[in-house]
Design an enzyme around this catalytic site. Structure first.
Site, PDB file in Angstrom:
ATOM      1  N   GLY A 143      -1.759   5.430  -7.480  1.00 47.59           N
ATOM      2  CA  GLY A 143      -2.216   5.988  -8.746  1.00 47.59           C
ATOM      3  C   GLY A 143      -1.493   5.436  -9.960  1.00 47.59           C
ATOM      4  N   ASP A 173     -10.933   3.572   0.038  1.00 49.99           N
ATOM      5  CA  ASP A 173     -11.401   2.544   0.967  1.00 49.99           C
ATOM      6  C   ASP A 173     -12.919   2.414   0.890  1.00 49.99           C
ATOM      7  OD1 ASP A 173      -8.791   2.763   1.582  1.00 49.99           O
ATOM      8  OD2 ASP A 173      -9.096   2.693   3.752  1.00 49.99           O
ATOM      9  N   ASP A 233       0.836  -1.202   0.000  1.00 44.46           N
ATOM     10  CA  ASP A 233       0.000   0.000   0.000  1.00 44.46           C
ATOM     11  C   ASP A 233       0.872   1.253   0.000  1.00 44.46           C
ATOM     12  OD1 ASP A 233      -2.100   1.723   0.261  1.00 44.46           O
ATOM     13  OD2 ASP A 233      -2.795   0.983   2.206  1.00 44.46           O
TER      14      ASP A 233
HETATM   15  C1  GLA Z   1      -5.324   2.156   3.340  1.00 47.62           C
HETATM   16  C2  GLA Z   1      -5.911   1.060   2.460  1.00 47.62           C
HETATM   17  C3  GLA Z   1      -6.819   0.180   3.286  1.00 47.62           C
HETATM   18  C4  GLA Z   1      -6.067  -0.406   4.453  1.00 47.62           C
HETATM   19  C5  GLA Z   1      -5.487   0.739   5.275  1.00 47.62           C
HETATM   20  C6  GLA Z   1      -4.588   0.211   6.376  1.00 47.62           C
HETATM   21  O1  GLA Z   1      -6.290   3.057   3.747  1.00 47.62           O
HETATM   22  O2  GLA Z   1      -6.602   1.627   1.381  1.00 47.62           O
HETATM   23  O3  GLA Z   1      -7.350  -0.870   2.495  1.00 47.62           O
HETATM   24  O4  GLA Z   1      -5.072  -1.229   3.970  1.00 47.62           O
HETATM   25  O5  GLA Z   1      -4.698   1.596   4.468  1.00 47.62           O
HETATM   26  O6  GLA Z   1      -3.965   1.269   7.008  1.00 47.62           O
END
Ligand code: GLA
Length: 651
Positions: A447, A466, A399
């Protein structure tokens, strides 16, 4: 019924709303000064105001003597107090709409508004209508807050001689909800889940054969197993490895007193993993940072006890929250990463998950910090991959988060390119390729282009911020996934994010039962299935209720998700009232998912030609697992609000 001569009461209607906590979800930044200016433009909660969450609807019965409806609509300024928790960015990204229906017909739509847009007048000719519905629409991002968001002010139902008395119908008659639809598992044997397994040459294979049927149910291999594989009928685990590239077929049989079923597993030894959308669990929207070894073990136990394992649910993925927290020691002296105290022994946890045939997923960031400010993998990429592999990890979600600071430095004075964004993802992929075991790779944020992601190792590509348990958010994510459908194929899945069903933990609300209504949950799962989306349950599995279990163990619904012969489902109808998806299945039949977007029950007609079908069509209701009958050109059904019709159509 409540009588209104104008409208005054402020009844709270159950609803849904939340925040996109994604590091890179494209929300606009707004300064505090801008925000103050916006606040002053929104509605003031004066007496005589109708307050509602979004989404929600309120229904008013008339004697047919109302001619005009009129109100002033806007955001409840209470939204601004949320900045304490989430900051103005997410407030700016919040959108809401206002609609008026007369006897089921849309007669006024104020369009989508954002906080600070001020107010709008909404008015309509409602002559003769017996039921007037006022709907506050969740426009896409929602705020996880128990506070009221939508205000209808100066509401007037006008007749020939001025204001007319109306009655609010609070009976729920317009908004029935589906109960449990999935019938109990058949007594006859059935082989479930995924039947195509991608693996690199010589890398370990671990696959649990998913099967249901009256006990005792015996599983066996028909004929010889490919060299290098073993099958343990008691644990139902297929293990080993195959060196030779190509397709290796294994026929499995399940038999019991009621019969025998067989199904062929294709093990494709090559360079592509994740040949069908992964099915499993993700800790984030279930527990956020409270995830622990205990929770993960309880989840695995629930997969077995509640029958999910027998329906193909496989991945158990720890998201953010496993690393040391900010003030703790994040790495040992030699640089190896340390889990926090809630994870005493990751290797033992991995072994435990593997003992059921489950896959072990983990989460990190290419940045120095994850989105929850825990230790990321920046500068330790090779070392972290080796550590995860030693723990038995099978899946990594990577991420973007605080890599944004690195990107900023690296691209100072110029606009970052796609290659700049892909670089850290590619770096990890090169490390993954060096490992003695396969890891499915999930890209999140940053992105990056879909083409770039696909070419650089991504198996799952998040295309959305999210997902929170709000109807507008679910619809927007589904529409976005549908737009990208032609990019998806075995090995590369478009990811609209995890399934927000059951008991979740999202945003400012903390632990709560999903704000999606039962109907919305059926629509959510149906849309994810027809879109070939990864199915990662974000629900507290240790307290899962029967309704949620039954949402997740319908084999015919799962089969649509795992059917990857053609491209994922396409949106074939999109109006104010209906959203219809269609998808060709590998046996030549067509799946159709039609969602009633109106906030009340109504008759919905599906035209077969919209799904590329003509003439006589046989329909099977996938949720109820029942043949409906044979129909010519169209099929009409009464659907409750936000509920789906999910059918398989055969000629
Ligand atoms: C981001 C991601 C989520 C999750 C959180 C964890 O917001 O988009 O899916 O993994 O981080 O911190």
């Amino acid at each position: 019924m409540t009588a209104y001569s104008f409208l005054s009461l402020a009844l709270l209607v159950p609803a849904g709303f939340a925040v996109a906590a994604c590091s890179d979800c494209g929300a606009r930044m707004v300064s505090v000064a801008q925000e103050k200016a916006r606040e002053s433009r929104d509605l003031v909660d004066a007496p005589g105001t109708l307050r509602m969450h979004a989404p929600a609807a309120r229904f008013f019965r008339t004697n047919g003597d109302v001619r005009r409806f009129k109100a002033t609509v806007g955001f409840d300024p209470a939204i601004y107090t949320l900045k304490r928790k989430w900051g103005p960015t997410h407030i700016a990204a919040t959108k809401m709409g206002f609609k008026v229906y007369a006897d089921g017909r849309l007669v006024a739509d104020a369009g989508i508004m954002r906080p600070g847009d001020g107010t709008k007048t909404i008015e309509a000719d409602v002559s003769g209508a017996r039921m007037i519905a006022l709907e506050s629409v969740d426009g896409g991002y929602w705020l996880g807050t128990p506070q009221l968001l939508a205000l209808w002010q100066d509401v007037r139902f006008e007749g020939k001689d001025g204001v007319v008395a109306v009655e609010e119908d609070t009976s729920g008659a317009e908004t029935p909800q589906f109960g449990i639809l999935t019938p109990p598992d058949d007594p006859e044997p059935r082989l479930n889940g995924t039947w195509t397994y991608g693996v690199r040459p010589g890398k370990p294979i671990l696959h649990r054969i998913a099967a249901t049927g009256k006990a005792p149910l015996a599983l066996s291999v028909v004929g010889a197993l490919p060299k290098g594989l073993a099958f343990d009928a008691r644990s139902r685990l297929l293990t080993g490895s195959i060196a030779e590239r190509g397709d290796h077929k294994v026929v499995f049989a399940a038999s019991n007193a009621c019969g025998r079923a067989t199904r062929t597993l294709t093990i494709r030894v090559g360079d592509t993993l994740c040949l069908t959308p992964p099915m499993g669990w993700n800790s984030w929207n279930a527990y956020e940072c409270k995830v622990s070894d205990k929770i993960v073990r309880e989840t695995a136990a629930a997969f077995v006890e509640k029958g999910l394992a027998d329906h193909g649910w496989t991945y158990v993925n720890i998201d953010g929250g496993w690393q040391a927290f900010e003030k703790q020691v994040a790495r040992n002296e030699d640089g190896t990463i340390r889990p926090n105290e809630r994870f005493p022994d990751m290797k033992a946890l991995g072994d435990h998950l593997h003992s059921f045939g489950f896959k072990f997923g983990i989460y990190s960031s290419p940045g120095p910090r994850t989105c929850t400010r825990q230790e990321g993998s920046y500068g330790h990429e090779a070392q972290d991959v080796e550590t995860w592999v030693a723990w038995g990890v099978d899946f990594i979600k990577y991420d973007w988060c605080f890599y944004r600071d690195i990107l900023k430095k690296e691209t100072e004075g110029r606009k970052p390119t796609d290659a700049d964004r892909i670089k850290p993802f590619r770096q990890l992929y090169d490390e993954l390729l060096r490992q003695p075991r396969d890891l499915v790779y999930s890209f999140c944020g940053g992105g990056v282009s879909l083409k770039g992601a696909e070419a650089n190792g991504s198996n799952l590509q998040r295309i959305w911020g999210d997902l929170k348990d709000g109807w507008g958010c679910v619809l927007a994510a589904a529409r976005s996934a549908a737009r990208h459908r032609l990019n998806a194929h075995p090995g590369f899945w478009i990811d609209p994010d995890m399934l927000v069903v059951g008991r979740v933990c999202t945003g400012v609300l903390g632990d709560h039962d999903t704000l999606l209504t039962p109907n919305e949950q059926y629509a959510h799962i149906s849309m994810w299935a027809i879109l070939n989306a990864p199915l990662l349950i974000a629900c507290q599995m240790n307290v899962i209720d029967d309704f949620t279990v039954k949402l997740l163990v319908n084999p015919e619904v799962i089969d649509v998700d795992q059917d990857v012969a053609e491209a994922p489902g396409e949106i074939v109808v999109s109006t104010n009232d209906d959203l219809v998806f269609a998808k060709k299945l590998c046996d030549g039949s067509t799946a159709i998912c039609a969602v009633n977007l109106c906030p009340f029950k109504r008759r919905v007609t599906v035209n077969f030609k919209d799904a590329g079908l003509s003439g006589t069509v046989r329909l099977r209701d996938l949720w109820r697992r029942k043949d409906i009958g044979t129909f010519q050109d169209t099929f009409t059904v009464e659907l409750p609000p936000h509920a789906p019709l999910f059918v398989r159509c055969c000629k």
